[in-house]
Write a protein that holds these residues in place. Sequence first.
Motif, PDB file in Angstrom:
ATOM      1  N   UNK A   1       0.811  -1.218   0.000  1.00  0.00           N
ATOM      2  CA  UNK A   1       0.000   0.000   0.000  1.00  0.00           C
ATOM      3  C   UNK A   1       0.846   1.270   0.000  1.00  0.00           C
ATOM      4  N   UNK A   2       1.979   1.269   0.724  1.00  0.00           N
ATOM      5  CA  UNK A   2       2.800   2.474   0.748  1.00  0.00           C
ATOM      6  C   UNK A   2       3.404   2.749  -0.618  1.00  0.00           C
ATOM      7  N   UNK A   3       3.943   1.712  -1.263  1.00  0.00           N
ATOM      8  CA  UNK A   3       4.489   1.882  -2.610  1.00  0.00           C
ATOM      9  C   UNK A   3       3.412   2.376  -3.567  1.00  0.00           C
ATOM     10  N   UNK A   4       2.240   1.793  -3.474  1.00  0.00           N
ATOM     11  CA  UNK A   4       1.130   2.211  -4.333  1.00  0.00           C
ATOM     12  C   UNK A   4       0.760   3.671  -4.086  1.00  0.00           C
ATOM     13  N   UNK A   5       0.686   4.069  -2.815  1.00  0.00           N
ATOM     14  CA  UNK A   5       0.311   5.445  -2.479  1.00  0.00           C
ATOM     15  C   UNK A   5       1.309   6.444  -3.050  1.00  0.00           C
ATOM     16  N   UNK A   6       2.601   6.154  -2.873  1.00  0.00           N
ATOM     17  CA  UNK A   6       3.635   7.063  -3.375  1.00  0.00           C
ATOM     18  C   UNK A   6       3.599   7.100  -4.896  1.00  0.00           C
ATOM     19  N   UNK A   7       3.529   5.932  -5.528  1.00  0.00           N
ATOM     20  CA  UNK A   7       3.531   5.876  -6.981  1.00  0.00           C
ATOM     21  C   UNK A   7       2.321   6.606  -7.570  1.00  0.00           C
ATOM     22  N   UNK A   8       1.155   6.377  -6.984  1.00  0.00           N
ATOM     23  CA  UNK A   8      -0.049   7.066  -7.472  1.00  0.00           C
ATOM     24  C   UNK A   8       0.094   8.583  -7.337  1.00  0.00           C
ATOM     25  N   UNK A   9       0.611   9.013  -6.199  1.00  0.00           N
ATOM     26  CA  UNK A   9       0.773  10.442  -5.976  1.00  0.00           C
ATOM     27  C   UNK A   9       1.765  11.075  -6.921  1.00  0.00           C
ATOM     28  N   UNK A  10       2.870  10.386  -7.173  1.00  0.00           N
ATOM     29  CA  UNK A  10       3.898  10.899  -8.083  1.00  0.00           C
ATOM     30  C   UNK A  10       3.343  11.032  -9.494  1.00  0.00           C
ATOM     31  N   UNK A  11       2.587  10.028  -9.930  1.00  0.00           N
ATOM     32  CA  UNK A  11       1.982  10.074 -11.270  1.00  0.00           C
ATOM     33  C   UNK A  11       0.922  11.169 -11.344  1.00  0.00           C
ATOM     34  N   UNK A  12       0.064  11.242 -10.330  1.00  0.00           N
ATOM     35  CA  UNK A  12      -1.015  12.236 -10.338  1.00  0.00           C
ATOM     36  C   UNK A  12      -0.481  13.658 -10.326  1.00  0.00           C
ATOM     37  N   UNK A  13       0.659  13.869  -9.669  1.00  0.00           N
ATOM     38  CA  UNK A  13       1.240  15.214  -9.585  1.00  0.00           C
ATOM     39  C   UNK A  13       1.930  15.642 -10.879  1.00  0.00           C
ATOM     40  N   UNK A  14       2.191  14.666 -11.748  1.00  0.00           N
ATOM     41  CA  UNK A  14       2.920  14.968 -12.976  1.00  0.00           C
ATOM     42  C   UNK A  14       4.423  14.962 -12.794  1.00  0.00           C
ATOM     43  N   UNK A  15       4.890  14.593 -11.617  1.00  0.00           N
ATOM     44  CA  UNK A  15       6.323  14.561 -11.340  1.00  0.00           C
ATOM     45  C   UNK A  15       7.031  13.569 -12.256  1.00  0.00           C
ATOM     46  N   UNK A  16       6.445  12.386 -12.437  1.00  0.00           N
ATOM     47  CA  UNK A  16       6.998  11.368 -13.326  1.00  0.00           C
ATOM     48  C   UNK A  16       5.872  10.707 -14.098  1.00  0.00           C
ATOM     49  N   UNK A  17       6.123  10.348 -15.357  1.00  0.00           N
ATOM     50  CA  UNK A  17       5.140   9.527 -16.073  1.00  0.00           C
ATOM     51  C   UNK A  17       5.231   8.096 -15.548  1.00  0.00           C
ATOM     52  N   UNK A  18       4.157   7.341 -15.624  1.00  0.00           N
ATOM     53  CA  UNK A  18       4.166   5.993 -15.054  1.00  0.00           C
ATOM     54  C   UNK A  18       5.184   5.052 -15.688  1.00  0.00           C
ATOM     55  N   UNK A  19       5.571   5.305 -16.951  1.00  0.00           N
ATOM     56  CA  UNK A  19       6.527   4.405 -17.597  1.00  0.00           C
ATOM     57  C   UNK A  19       7.958   4.580 -17.077  1.00  0.00           C
ATOM     58  N   UNK A  20       8.157   5.537 -16.157  1.00  0.00           N
ATOM     59  CA  UNK A  20       9.465   5.685 -15.510  1.00  0.00           C
ATOM     60  C   UNK A  20       9.420   5.195 -14.060  1.00  0.00           C
ATOM     61  N   UNK A  21       8.358   4.451 -13.739  1.00  0.00           N
ATOM     62  CA  UNK A  21       8.198   3.866 -12.409  1.00  0.00           C
ATOM     63  C   UNK A  21       8.005   2.363 -12.574  1.00  0.00           C
ATOM     64  N   UNK A  22       8.633   1.589 -11.684  1.00  0.00           N
ATOM     65  CA  UNK A  22       8.483   0.141 -11.771  1.00  0.00           C
ATOM     66  C   UNK A  22       8.433  -0.484 -10.379  1.00  0.00           C
ATOM     67  N   UNK A  23       7.924  -1.700 -10.332  1.00  0.00           N
ATOM     68  CA  UNK A  23       7.943  -2.508  -9.118  1.00  0.00           C
ATOM     69  C   UNK A  23       7.949  -3.967  -9.544  1.00  0.00           C
TER      70      UNK A  23
END
Length: 277
Positions: free
Chosen positions: A20-42
């Motif tokens: 859940x913590x990884x998901x929360x951070x990843x969702x927030x980073x994507x929603x903020x526009x900080x990073x596109x999702x294709x630059x995030x992995x797990x």
Amino acid sequence: METLPISAESFKVGFVGAGKMAESIARGVVASGMLPPNRISTAVHSNLNRRQVFESFGVKVFSSSEEVVRESDVVIFSVKPQVVKKAITEVKSTLSKDKVLVSVAAGIKLKDLQEWSGQDRFIRVMPNTPAAVGEAASGVMSLGTAATEEDGALVTKLFGSVGKMFKADEKMFDAVTGLSGSGPAYIFLAIEALADGGVAAGLPRELALGLASQTVLGAATMVSKTGKHPGVLKDDVTSPGGTTIAGVHELEKGSFRATLMNAVVAAANRSRELSQS
């Protein structure tokens, strides 16, 4: 050998741990526009549901944590404190001084993280789950011996995109964990209890929950934006002989404030225990 800086324009982030913590951070980073999702992995080893959750908002999902580390410039260890050592040692051979390593695990000290990984370019951050909606209180960033100020700035920018960053010494991390790391759960309980009270007083469930959650949000926003002490704001709405002071009196009889204080201290103590186990 000189530590190579990581490009703030093209860096990739990987999560070792898909909870859940990884998901929360990843969702927030994507929603903020900080990073596109294709630059995030797990990595998800067998839990199909967790794979689907991350893929639903575009995050790359590998079958092994080693692949995540190889793909990433910033590696965030987002597993439970009890398995941090195992998670780090499993990917130790793929770690290098060219990667910034971040731990969001409660109670695990930098010296242990560095020892287990064989790397000193480590940073500790204590976020909380409201990162998913851009409202995290990300406590305190502590830098390992090889982590540079530029690394710190990059991680600050990353976690700052999902909420507010508050800096303090590592010795304060257990208290930060007890307050902001665990704090959302206390507030969720409070919202649920307020809504239950509304139902008991005659409100429909949906209306009661909406009023309760918005009331907590509004009160928190007043504290944050006005700069007034919460006690002053409380006094502002408690008129003599009125409804609010009657409710506050009941809370005081139930040791409301002491119970919250005890909850923070108990969680902080548990964080210290985890660091020693």
